[in-house]
Design an enzyme around this catalytic site. Structure first.
Site, PDB file in Angstrom:
ATOM      1  N   CYS A  18      30.320  44.042  43.682  1.00 33.08           N
ATOM      2  CA  CYS A  18      28.774  44.020  44.099  1.00 33.08           C
ATOM      3  C   CYS A  18      28.675  45.319  44.571  1.00 33.08           C
ATOM      4  O   CYS A  18      29.164  45.488  45.565  1.00 33.08           O
ATOM      5  CB  CYS A  18      28.327  42.859  44.691  1.00 33.08           C
ATOM      6  SG  CYS A  18      26.603  42.906  45.343  1.00 33.08           S
ATOM      7  N   CYS A  26      23.375  45.048  51.154  1.00 30.61           N
ATOM      8  CA  CYS A  26      23.389  43.606  51.356  1.00 30.61           C
ATOM      9  C   CYS A  26      24.794  43.147  51.698  1.00 30.61           C
ATOM     10  O   CYS A  26      25.783  43.128  50.758  1.00 30.61           O
ATOM     11  CB  CYS A  26      22.828  43.085  50.104  1.00 30.61           C
ATOM     12  SG  CYS A  26      22.828  41.070  50.087  1.00 30.61           S
ATOM     13  N   CYS A  29      26.628  37.780  50.767  1.00 30.85           N
ATOM     14  CA  CYS A  29      27.745  36.956  50.128  1.00 30.85           C
ATOM     15  C   CYS A  29      28.841  37.659  51.010  1.00 30.85           C
ATOM     16  O   CYS A  29      29.801  38.474  50.749  1.00 30.85           O
ATOM     17  CB  CYS A  29      28.118  37.597  48.605  1.00 30.85           C
ATOM     18  SG  CYS A  29      26.742  36.789  47.621  1.00 30.85           S
ATOM     19  N   CYS A 102      21.081  41.365  41.502  1.00 33.84           N
ATOM     20  CA  CYS A 102      22.034  40.403  42.163  1.00 33.84           C
ATOM     21  C   CYS A 102      22.760  39.583  41.071  1.00 33.84           C
ATOM     22  O   CYS A 102      21.944  39.104  40.202  1.00 33.84           O
ATOM     23  CB  CYS A 102      21.358  39.797  43.087  1.00 33.84           C
ATOM     24  SG  CYS A 102      22.180  38.635  43.965  1.00 33.84           S
ATOM     25  N   GLN A 225      18.516  21.576  45.404  1.00 36.82           N
ATOM     26  CA  GLN A 225      19.814  22.248  45.584  1.00 36.82           C
ATOM     27  C   GLN A 225      19.736  23.630  44.929  1.00 36.82           C
ATOM     28  O   GLN A 225      19.194  23.634  43.698  1.00 36.82           O
ATOM     29  CB  GLN A 225      21.096  21.712  45.181  1.00 36.82           C
ATOM     30  CG  GLN A 225      21.653  20.344  45.942  1.00 36.82           C
ATOM     31  CD  GLN A 225      20.800  19.220  45.651  1.00 36.82           C
ATOM     32  OE1 GLN A 225      19.919  18.991  45.065  1.00 36.82           O
ATOM     33  NE2 GLN A 225      21.378  18.006  46.355  1.00 36.82           N
ATOM     34  N   GLU A 282      11.772   9.657  52.005  1.00 32.17           N
ATOM     35  CA  GLU A 282      11.618  10.960  52.195  1.00 32.17           C
ATOM     36  C   GLU A 282      10.352  11.434  52.988  1.00 32.17           C
ATOM     37  O   GLU A 282       9.189  10.930  52.924  1.00 32.17           O
ATOM     38  CB  GLU A 282      11.458  11.689  50.920  1.00 32.17           C
ATOM     39  CG  GLU A 282      11.133  13.084  50.826  1.00 32.17           C
ATOM     40  CD  GLU A 282      12.036  13.878  51.558  1.00 32.17           C
ATOM     41  OE1 GLU A 282      11.422  14.850  52.458  1.00 32.17           O
ATOM     42  OE2 GLU A 282      13.234  13.642  51.436  1.00 32.17           O
ATOM     43  N   ASN A 328      21.637  12.123  52.224  1.00 34.03           N
ATOM     44  CA  ASN A 328      21.864  13.441  52.010  1.00 34.03           C
ATOM     45  C   ASN A 328      21.002  14.167  53.101  1.00 34.03           C
ATOM     46  O   ASN A 328      20.037  15.094  52.802  1.00 34.03           O
ATOM     47  CB  ASN A 328      21.508  13.958  50.511  1.00 34.03           C
ATOM     48  CG  ASN A 328      21.732  15.341  50.244  1.00 34.03           C
ATOM     49  OD1 ASN A 328      22.566  16.145  50.818  1.00 34.03           O
ATOM     50  ND2 ASN A 328      20.755  15.916  49.318  1.00 34.03           N
ATOM     51  N   CYS A 356      25.918  19.186  53.582  1.00 31.94           N
ATOM     52  CA  CYS A 356      26.190  20.469  53.537  1.00 31.94           C
ATOM     53  C   CYS A 356      26.928  21.327  54.961  1.00 31.94           C
ATOM     54  O   CYS A 356      27.006  22.504  55.025  1.00 31.94           O
ATOM     55  CB  CYS A 356      24.628  21.261  53.107  1.00 31.94           C
ATOM     56  SG  CYS A 356      23.631  21.091  54.539  1.00 31.94           S
TER      57      CYS A 356
END
Length: 407
Positions: A18, A26, A29, A102, A225, A282, A328, A356
């Site tokens: 990158c 940036c 990542c 990107c 997601q 929800e 979740n 997560c």
């Protein structure tokens, strides 16, 4: 540590380089210079250490959708100046850094960004200057469906910004013909948030996310997601676990737009296992409306209710409890109240927990010692970062005894 080897994943192609990262423009990542196979092994090791009670044979092969072209949503900061905007992130000085090439964005998103910049330049609207606390354009959110259709959301400060974009919708559709949903979000406050409460729809109402056996309807402010290929595999794994458990009833708490509930309901109701009662809960009423629409279109018998997942569970009568619960939650986990409820809800025979944050997952599991860890799987939802998704299948120990270390 487990004695079985970690998943032997060897990504195809050359390592991803990158130019933005190498130039220091940036650093999002953070692990991009680490070989991808090493990233995956490190994530799996971390989860195995935190979830040591999973039997060695219970670890399923980790899943990756690849190390590039995977991100289905771009949250682009509008920087630069009127007539010459930059679309990317905020730099250390609080001003925009252009990242239109990107490599982790889905190709449909990358292809649209230059045309979005052309459109915004023509509006004459000034980008929002964070240090000076003035300007109009704050963000552009771009979401890509599997077929390439796009949802475009422009975050502005005032009615002036809304009016100029509304007046040019026809031109925007010429520039970005794949746009299926276009909206403007108003965020007048000087806040470090991505959107405000008011959303003005200019085209369409929801983006259709094809997820195999079911299509989900994603509205502008709904959660989904960020990695479509990994999300599909995550739902498929949960459906496979549910098919093994063969529940007569299931709840999907934190159900969002209904991904888990609908995928599991479709698999169970089509397996000949008999009628299955499916309920999703929800907090977002808009997401619940989307889930109901998806269920109706797919011919799936499922009920969705708007409300707080923990409060819903705590208020439930014992005779109404399901045999399977899917959770979740956000990064903070389900918390001690819901974990304690699951521990005491003897009628709940199985739990599928998708997380997560393996640290909050491990903490929640400590509060549920009578639920035995049967299987687990790592899903690399966020390549080149330390973030991941891990899902576990829990089964209630009929003796009620803890099977955890120290239990």
């Amino acid at each position: 540590m487990p004695t079985i080897p970690l998943t032997p994943i060897v990504p195809e192609g050359k390592p991803l380089r990158c130019g933005y990262f190498e130039a220091g423009a940036c650093r999002s990542c953070t692990l991009i210079e680490t070989p991808y196979a090493e990233q995956l092994r490190a994530k799996e090791r971390r989860c195995r250490e935190l979830l040591a009670a999973v039997p060695d044979a219970g670890w399923l092969p980790a899943f990756s959708g690849g190390d590039r072209d995977f991100r289905n949503k771009a949250k682009l900061v509008v920087g630069g100046r009127a007539g010459d905007v930059a679309l990317g992130i905020l730099g250390p000085d609080g001003r925009g850094v252009d990242l239109r090439r990107c490599a982790i964005q889905e190709p449909a998103i990358r292809a649209a960004i230059p045309d979005l910049a052309t459109f915004l330049n023509a509006t004459g609207l000034p980008p929002y200057d964070v240090p000076a606390r003035r300007g109009e354009l704050k963000f552009v959110h771009v979401t890509a469906a599997p077929g390439g259709a796009l949802m475009l959301r422009f975050v502005v400060r005032t009615e002036e910004g809304l009016g100029r974009i509304r007046a040019r919708v026809a031109r925007l559709r010429e520039l970005v013909p794949r746009a299926a949903v276009i909206s403007v979000n108003l965020l007048p406050e000087h806040k470090a948030v991505l959107e405000g409460e008011r959303e003005e729809m200019l085209l369409g109402s929801s983006l259709t996310m094809g997820m195999g056996d079911v299509s989900l309807h994603l509205r502008p402010q709904s959660f989904f997601q960020t990695n479509t290929a990994v999300a599909r595999e995550l739902y498929a794994q949960a459906a496979a676990w549910a098919a093994e458990c063969r529940p007569a009833s299931l709840w999907d708490l934190y159900c969002g737009v209904g991904g888990f509930a609908l995928r599991l309901a479709g698999a169970l109701q089509g397996s000949g296992a008999g009628p299955v009662e499916v309920l999703g809960v929800e907090l977002s009423a808009a997401a619940v409306r989307s889930a109901r629409r998806s269920a109706e279109e797919a011919g799936i018998a499922a009920t969705f209710e708007a409300g707080d997942a923990t409060a819903f569970a705590l208020d439930a009568a014992p005779e109404d409890l399901p045999e399977l619960v899917v959770v979740n939650p956000p990064r903070r986990g389900i918390g001690p109240e819901l974990a304690g409820w699951l521990e005491e809800a003897g009628g709940v025979r199985h739990v599928i927990y998708s997380s997560c944050n393996p640290e909050s997952l491990a903490r929640d599991l400590e509060a549920m010692p009578s639920l035995r860890l049967r299987q687990a799987r790592v899903f690399d939802m966020f390549p080149h970062t330390g973030h991941l998704e891990v899902a576990v299948l829990l089964e209630r120990d009929p003796s009620g005894a803890s099977t955890r270390p120290g239990g």
